[in-house]
Design a protein around this motif. Structure first.
Motif, mmCIF file in Angstrom:
data_model
loop_
_atom_site.group_PDB
_atom_site.id
_atom_site.type_symbol
_atom_site.label_atom_id
_atom_site.label_comp_id
_atom_site.label_asym_id
_atom_site.label_seq_id
_atom_site.Cartn_x
_atom_site.Cartn_y
_atom_site.Cartn_z
ATOM 1 N N ARG A 218 0.813 -1.219 0.000
ATOM 2 C CA ARG A 218 0.000 0.000 0.000
ATOM 3 C C ARG A 218 0.847 1.269 0.000
ATOM 4 N NH1 ARG A 218 -2.919 -3.369 -1.207
ATOM 5 N NH2 ARG A 218 -5.024 -3.880 -0.454
ATOM 6 N N ASN A 219 2.168 1.112 -0.128
ATOM 7 C CA ASN A 219 3.055 2.266 -0.126
ATOM 8 C C ASN A 219 3.165 2.832 -1.538
ATOM 9 O OD1 ASN A 219 5.962 3.471 -0.487
ATOM 10 N ND2 ASN A 219 5.483 3.612 1.699
ATOM 11 N N VAL A 220 2.794 4.100 -1.707
ATOM 12 C CA VAL A 220 2.777 4.733 -3.026
ATOM 13 C C VAL A 220 4.168 4.744 -3.643
ATOM 14 C CG1 VAL A 220 2.426 6.931 -4.231
ATOM 15 C CG2 VAL A 220 0.739 6.135 -2.550
ATOM 16 N N GLY A 221 5.163 5.121 -2.863
ATOM 17 C CA GLY A 221 6.527 5.208 -3.376
ATOM 18 C C GLY A 221 7.043 3.875 -3.880
ATOM 19 N N LYS A 222 6.761 2.800 -3.167
ATOM 20 C CA LYS A 222 7.242 1.481 -3.575
ATOM 21 C C LYS A 222 6.552 1.007 -4.851
ATOM 22 C CE LYS A 222 8.657 -0.090 1.025
ATOM 23 N NZ LYS A 222 8.453 -1.090 2.107
ATOM 24 N N LEU A 223 5.264 1.272 -4.966
ATOM 25 C CA LEU A 223 4.538 0.870 -6.172
ATOM 26 C C LEU A 223 5.051 1.639 -7.393
ATOM 27 C CD1 LEU A 223 0.957 0.692 -4.624
ATOM 28 C CD2 LEU A 223 2.288 -1.252 -5.496
ATOM 29 N N LEU A 224 5.288 2.938 -7.228
ATOM 30 C CA LEU A 224 5.810 3.731 -8.334
ATOM 31 C C LEU A 224 7.220 3.296 -8.715
ATOM 32 C CD1 LEU A 224 4.576 7.295 -7.296
ATOM 33 C CD2 LEU A 224 3.744 5.923 -9.214
ATOM 34 N N ALA A 225 8.038 2.988 -7.715
ATOM 35 C CA ALA A 225 9.411 2.563 -7.989
ATOM 36 C C ALA A 225 9.441 1.250 -8.762
ATOM 37 C CB ALA A 225 10.181 2.417 -6.676
ATOM 38 N N LEU A 226 8.505 0.361 -8.467
ATOM 39 C CA LEU A 226 8.444 -0.918 -9.167
ATOM 40 C C LEU A 226 8.138 -0.693 -10.654
ATOM 41 C CD1 LEU A 226 8.354 -3.979 -9.315
ATOM 42 C CD2 LEU A 226 5.988 -3.898 -8.488
ATOM 43 N N VAL A 227 7.192 0.177 -10.935
ATOM 44 C CA VAL A 227 6.873 0.464 -12.332
ATOM 45 C C VAL A 227 8.039 1.154 -13.021
ATOM 46 C CG1 VAL A 227 5.252 1.595 -13.908
ATOM 47 C CG2 VAL A 227 4.429 0.714 -11.713
ATOM 48 N N ARG A 228 8.662 2.091 -12.320
ATOM 49 C CA ARG A 228 9.748 2.877 -12.925
ATOM 50 C C ARG A 228 10.904 1.978 -13.368
ATOM 51 N NH1 ARG A 228 10.212 8.202 -12.851
ATOM 52 N NH2 ARG A 228 8.632 8.369 -11.204
ATOM 53 N N ARG A 229 11.181 0.929 -12.649
ATOM 54 C CA ARG A 229 12.267 0.019 -13.032
ATOM 55 C C ARG A 229 11.979 -0.612 -14.403
ATOM 56 N NH1 ARG A 229 12.308 -1.241 -7.438
ATOM 57 N NH2 ARG A 229 11.070 -3.128 -7.729
ATOM 58 N N HIS A 230 10.736 -0.968 -14.642
ATOM 59 C CA HIS A 230 10.369 -1.530 -15.945
ATOM 60 C C HIS A 230 10.464 -0.487 -17.048
ATOM 61 C CE1 HIS A 230 8.749 -5.563 -14.866
ATOM 62 N NE2 HIS A 230 8.556 -4.994 -13.685
ATOM 63 N N LEU A 231 10.167 0.758 -16.716
ATOM 64 C CA LEU A 231 10.091 1.805 -17.729
ATOM 65 C C LEU A 231 11.441 2.312 -18.195
ATOM 66 C CD1 LEU A 231 7.062 3.869 -16.354
ATOM 67 C CD2 LEU A 231 7.080 2.151 -18.179
ATOM 68 N N GLU A 232 12.519 1.729 -17.696
ATOM 69 C CA GLU A 232 13.847 2.103 -18.183
ATOM 70 C C GLU A 232 14.006 1.788 -19.672
ATOM 71 O OE1 GLU A 232 16.585 0.082 -15.691
ATOM 72 O OE2 GLU A 232 16.218 1.362 -13.927
ATOM 73 N N LYS A 233 13.135 0.913 -20.221
ATOM 74 C CA LYS A 233 13.237 0.504 -21.622
ATOM 75 C C LYS A 233 12.532 1.466 -22.575
ATOM 76 C CE LYS A 233 13.672 -4.422 -20.550
ATOM 77 N NZ LYS A 233 13.112 -5.781 -20.779
#
Length: 283
Positions: A218-233
């Motif tokens: 439920r942590n906003v920062g952790k959820l966003l960080a998870l997506v951001r790692r994928h978006l490096e491509k």
């Protein structure tokens, strides 16, 4: 199936339908149809007596450097898909029918149009709200069906219908995805093979965050960080935000109300958007 380009004929046909107490469902599109649009048609057919699908590439929602002139168009292909899907009326007006000479009246959406896509596409939702309002007035449906992939558009349209006292129920239909997860979009045709593979980073990131949310994150920062790692491509990330589904304001930790995890990114020269809804009630 009837193909109508003239507003006078459309109103005559639909007046007869209303006299017969038939429920009218409406699917507004810009054409170059795909299975996501057909899901809207299926939803309309399930809830309506008559389904009207419009095809109109709306110039007022494109910016000066966007793809209006190259936006994919294939009316013959679209008509065949509509006929096979059971559409009753295809309304395909030309620009002069929709925006007559001297046109100068627009619908100005409010705060919901400012974040996300609104921050990067000035005037976009002004054009969207205007064309949708005009089409609502032309068709006068009982229900109108929109895809949830265009999450912010759905929010703007729903709020407009409430604000302007439009007697239309706005129905949103879940995003339809390719087998590998990519959200269906008319703009996917712009992608070459390599770009198509890199575009999967968007849906994979969103779906990975959705899975973590279902497992209790439920942590906003952790959820966003998870997506951001994928978006490096991706070639250029325009935005990645987690927002309240009602206000579109940034969501706060811990997530306790429905939120939309939204992405806009460029793959090559193609801009793609996608989202997932994170709702604590359904985990």
């Amino acid at each position: 199936m009837r193909i109508i380009a003239n507003l006078t004929e459309l109103r005559r046909v639909l007046t007869d339908a209303r006299k017969a107490y038939q429920r009218i469902g409406f699917v507004p599109t810009m054409g170059y149809l795909h299975d996501g649009h057909m899901a809207l048609v299926q939803a309309s057919r399930a809830q309506s007596d008559i389904t009207v699908l419009s095809i109109f590439v709306n110039p007022t929602q494109f910016g000066p450097n966007e793809d209006l002139s190259t936006y994919p168009r294939d009316l013959q292909r679209d008509e065949k898909l509509c006929r096979n899907a059971g559409v009753d009326i295809v309304f395909a007006p030309d620009a002069r029918e929709v925006y007559p000479a001297g046109f100068e009246t627009f619908v100005e959406p409010g705060e919901l149009a400012k974040p996300l896509c609104g921050a990067f596409r000035p005037g976009h939702f002004r054009g969207v709200a205007t064309i949708v309002c005009k089409l609502f007035n032309m068709v006068q449906p009982d229900l109108a069906f929109f895809g949830r992939k265009d999450f912010q558009q759905c929010a703007v349209v729903r709020h407009m219908a409430i604000d302007l006292n439009l007697p239309i129920e706005i129905v949103t239909v879940p995003t339809v995805r390719e087998a590998d997860g990519l959200a269906m979009s008319s703009r996917n045709r712009y992608l070459d093979g390599q770009e198509r593979q890199r575009a999967l980073a968007i849906s994979r990131g969103l779906l990975a965050a959705e899975a973590q949310f279902r497992e209790g994150e439920r942590n906003v920062g952790k959820l966003l960080a998870l997506v951001r790692r994928h978006l490096e491509k991706v070639d250029r990330l325009q935005y990645l935000e987690l927002v309240d589904t009602d206000t579109l304001k940034p969501a706060q930790s811990p997530l306790g109300a429905p939120a939309a995890l939204c992405v806009a990114a460029h793959i090559g020269t193609t801009r793609l958007i996608d989202n997932v809804i994170l709702d604590p009630k359904f985990t």
